[in-house]
Design a protein around this motif. Structure first.
Motif, PDB file in Angstrom:
ATOM      1  N   SER A 150      47.732  39.232  46.279  1.00 22.90           N
ATOM      2  CA  SER A 150      46.736  38.345  46.901  1.00 22.90           C
ATOM      3  C   SER A 150      45.407  38.378  46.150  1.00 22.90           C
ATOM      4  CB  SER A 150      46.512  38.747  48.360  1.00 22.90           C
ATOM      5  OG  SER A 150      47.686  38.541  49.110  1.00 22.90           O
ATOM      6  N   GLY A 151      45.382  38.942  44.979  1.00 23.23           N
ATOM      7  CA  GLY A 151      44.176  38.978  44.150  1.00 23.23           C
ATOM      8  C   GLY A 151      43.747  40.402  43.897  1.00 23.23           C
ATOM      9  N   GLY A 152      43.166  41.040  44.911  1.00 18.67           N
ATOM     10  CA  GLY A 152      42.779  42.441  44.781  1.00 18.67           C
ATOM     11  C   GLY A 152      41.396  42.624  44.189  1.00 18.67           C
ATOM     12  N   VAL A 153      40.410  42.972  45.045  1.00 15.68           N
ATOM     13  CA  VAL A 153      39.017  43.133  44.628  1.00 15.68           C
ATOM     14  C   VAL A 153      38.716  44.625  44.513  1.00 15.68           C
ATOM     15  CG1 VAL A 153      36.602  42.682  45.230  1.00 15.68           C
ATOM     16  CG2 VAL A 153      38.354  40.951  45.698  1.00 15.68           C
ATOM     17  N   SER A 154      38.670  45.105  43.276  1.00 17.39           N
ATOM     18  CA  SER A 154      38.520  46.530  42.987  1.00 17.39           C
ATOM     19  C   SER A 154      37.086  46.879  42.600  1.00 17.39           C
ATOM     20  CB  SER A 154      39.456  46.918  41.841  1.00 17.39           C
ATOM     21  OG  SER A 154      39.189  48.208  41.349  1.00 17.39           O
ATOM     22  N   PHE A 155      36.737  48.149  42.745  1.00 18.43           N
ATOM     23  CA  PHE A 155      35.443  48.626  42.262  1.00 18.43           C
ATOM     24  C   PHE A 155      35.393  48.719  40.732  1.00 18.43           C
ATOM     25  CE2 PHE A 155      34.303  50.540  46.556  1.00 18.43           C
ATOM     26  CZ  PHE A 155      33.222  49.700  46.739  1.00 18.43           C
ATOM     27  N   TYR A 156      36.460  48.335  40.063  1.00 21.19           N
ATOM     28  CA  TYR A 156      36.446  48.198  38.602  1.00 21.19           C
ATOM     29  C   TYR A 156      36.519  46.726  38.188  1.00 21.19           C
ATOM     30  CZ  TYR A 156      38.096  53.037  39.209  1.00 21.19           C
ATOM     31  OH  TYR A 156      38.225  54.346  39.590  1.00 21.19           O
ATOM     32  N   GLY A 157      36.478  45.833  39.165  1.00 19.65           N
ATOM     33  CA  GLY A 157      36.831  44.445  38.908  1.00 19.65           C
ATOM     34  C   GLY A 157      35.838  43.623  38.121  1.00 19.65           C
ATOM     35  N   ARG A 158      34.542  43.946  38.187  1.00 22.40           N
ATOM     36  CA  ARG A 158      33.593  43.153  37.391  1.00 22.40           C
ATOM     37  C   ARG A 158      33.841  43.351  35.899  1.00 22.40           C
ATOM     38  NH1 ARG A 158      29.034  41.021  38.268  1.00 22.40           N
ATOM     39  NH2 ARG A 158      27.862  42.405  36.886  1.00 22.40           N
ATOM     40  N   ALA A 159      34.439  44.483  35.550  1.00 19.73           N
ATOM     41  CA  ALA A 159      34.790  44.721  34.147  1.00 19.73           C
ATOM     42  C   ALA A 159      36.215  44.285  33.824  1.00 19.73           C
ATOM     43  CB  ALA A 159      34.629  46.207  33.812  1.00 19.73           C
ATOM     44  N   HIS A 160      37.131  44.375  34.806  1.00 16.63           N
ATOM     45  CA  HIS A 160      38.549  44.178  34.521  1.00 16.63           C
ATOM     46  C   HIS A 160      39.200  43.039  35.282  1.00 16.63           C
ATOM     47  CE1 HIS A 160      38.985  47.777  32.006  1.00 16.63           C
ATOM     48  NE2 HIS A 160      38.175  48.387  32.850  1.00 16.63           N
ATOM     49  N   GLY A 161      38.469  42.351  36.145  1.00 16.93           N
ATOM     50  CA  GLY A 161      39.030  41.209  36.851  1.00 16.93           C
ATOM     51  C   GLY A 161      39.816  41.597  38.092  1.00 16.93           C
ATOM     52  N   LEU A 162      40.425  40.582  38.704  1.00 20.50           N
ATOM     53  CA  LEU A 162      41.230  40.801  39.899  1.00 20.50           C
ATOM     54  C   LEU A 162      42.456  41.644  39.574  1.00 20.50           C
ATOM     55  CD1 LEU A 162      41.191  37.222  41.485  1.00 20.50           C
ATOM     56  CD2 LEU A 162      39.964  39.241  42.310  1.00 20.50           C
ATOM     57  N   ALA A 163      42.900  42.434  40.556  1.00 14.10           N
ATOM     58  CA  ALA A 163      44.061  43.303  40.348  1.00 14.10           C
ATOM     59  C   ALA A 163      45.321  42.517  40.028  1.00 14.10           C
ATOM     60  CB  ALA A 163      44.284  44.170  41.579  1.00 14.10           C
TER      61      ALA A 163
END
Length: 457
Positions: A150-163
């Motif tokens: 369903s996308g996945g909003v991670s605390f690494y996502g601004r660097a690596h995008g949606l899960a």
């Protein structure tokens, strides 16, 4: 007589004959336990609950259910049970995947094969010994499959995008009871569709995902009394406007009840908290945090920690809870928007008012991505309320909607699928121009509408 016209008793008897103790029927002693979702605010009453332990079991469940004209609702934990609340499950079998758990890691390829009922804690435990982590969410007990597809909003996502961009391969059981492997090279159209369409296309029995090469990261939280909320929120909004993509953070205003299980610094208090992760050296992260630390938080836990510990910093409830939430994607946070958010955070009945910084790689469509590969916006605003009794649902629902409504002038034409936990939010905006393609593929692969998804396409 068609299978849809079969009497209830006949359907139940045929399911029992085909599946034995893998099926729990209404009237069985453990039905009321089996049908429980993680989100206890929503009362799921399906025709039956299936509890498969293998991919072969899932095949048997799909074939047995469809043979008697029943639909199927895949579910791993039920965190998103609220999104199913508008679906009539009286002719559906919930396929509860909690017994289908396991993770195998390839440390050389930096990938993990994750079974369909696995949670993020399972992945982190398997990846950590190899100095690896994943694009997990803020809680460790969330389903890997439901979150990621369903996308996945991670605390690494601004660097690596949606899960969802980390998915290499998916195995699922389709509406005709076939076990299918999909990837960029195999059934590529279906692979595109499940990366965003998830449970609308089948029961996912495993995914293969890329892992990240972080053994430890700088992460933590800064905490102030709620009397500082306006000042802190304005500073955080200004800080995020120029923060590098290596930093993914959130700001929350919490109203915590006086519970004995909470530590004294939390129990019965209202607080403002900034938390997240920063993918930088210690020195660079410290320099980056200095404008926020200058606000003299009463607690500051930002430090280099094992990557597996990142799921602890957001302080999500560790046990199944009754809750309702609402969200909106926000395009900008001028001072007027921040002040509106802070004012709305005082709405009676509200548990959490949150702003999560997205943008960066979250907003860039991934090359070769699926039906969802980006979120067009800069922040996600969310309200969460605990629902201690069913009769309080209208009050709590109004409270979470007030947070979202306060930011209406700044709403973006987008949604974050993993934040949808009510039945009346249309997920269509998540798919953009790909919506018609997705719907065509749904018709092609599930022409009879066998699968009931929490986020229908």
């Amino acid at each position: 007589m068609t299978v849809q016209d079969l009497p209830v008793d006949t359907r139940a008897a045929q399911l029992r004959e085909a599946l034995g103790d893998r099926i729990v029927l209404a009237g069985d002693a453990d039905y009321d336990t089996a049908r429980l979702a993680w989100n206890r605010a929503f009362d799921q009453r399906p025709f039956a609950v299936a509890r498969p332990e293998s991919a072969e079991d899932v095949v048997a469940v799909v074939r047995a259910a469809t043979a008697v004209g029943l639909r199927l609702a895949p579910q791993s934990t039920g965190h998103a049970a609220g999104a199913l609340a508008g679906s009539d499950l009286s002719d559906a079998v919930i396929v509860h995947l909690a017994r289908l758990r396991g993770v195998s890691v390839d440390p050389v390829a930096r990938t993990a094969r994750v079974l369909g009922g696995s949670q993020w804690n399972d992945v982190l435990a398997a990846a950590a010994p190899h100095g690896l982590t994943a694009l997990h969410g803020s809680a460790g007990d969330v389903s890997v499959v439901g979150y990621t597809l369903s996308g996945g909003v991670s605390f690494y996502g601004r660097a690596h995008g949606l899960a969802v961009g980390s998915v290499r391969e998916v195995q699922l059981v389709t509406a005709d009871g076939a076990l299918v492997r999909v990837s960029a090279d195999e059934h590529s159209e279906l692979f595109w569709a499940v990366r965003g369409g998830g449970g609308a296309f089948g029961v996912v029995v495993s995914v293969e995902i890329d892992l990240l090469p972080y053994a430890d990261v700088v992460a933590g939280m800064l905490l102030w009394d709620v009397s500082r909320a306006g000042e802190v929120a304005r500073a955080w909004a200004q800080w995020t406007a120029s923060a590098p993509e290596s930093a993914t953070t959130s700001l929350r205003i919490l109203h915590l009840p006086p519970l004995p299980e909470l530590p004294p610094f939390l129990s019965g208090r209202s607080l403002v908290v900034i938390d997240g992760a920063i993918l930088e050296t210690d020195a660079a992260a410290s320099e980056m945090l200095e404008p926020l630390r200058a606000l003299a938080p009463e607690m500051d836990t930002f430090a280099r920690i094992p990557a597996a510990g990142v799921v602890e910093i957001h302080m999500d409830p560790p046990e199944p809870s009754p809750a309702v939430s609402m969200h909106a994607v926000v395009s900008a946070l001028p001072v007027e928007a921040v002040d509106a958010f802070v004012a709305a955070s005082a709405t009676p009945g509200l548990f959490v008012a949150e702003l999560r910084h997205i943008g960066g790689a979250f907003a860039r469509p991934a090359e070769g991505g699926g039906a969802v590969s980006a979120i067009a916006g800069e922040y996600v605003a969310q309200g969460i309320s605990i629902v201690p009794a069913a009769e309080l649902m209208p009050v709590m629902d109004a409270a979470v909607r007030a947070v979202v409504a306060a930011l209406t002038p700044w709403h973006a034409d987008a949604v974050a699928l993993t934040f949808i936990d009510v039945a009346d939010v249309d997920p269509a905006a998540a798919y953009g121009a790909g919506l018609e393609r997705l719907r065509r593929l749904k018709t092609e692969h599930d022409p009879r509408g066998v699968f009931v998804a929490a986020r229908p396409v």
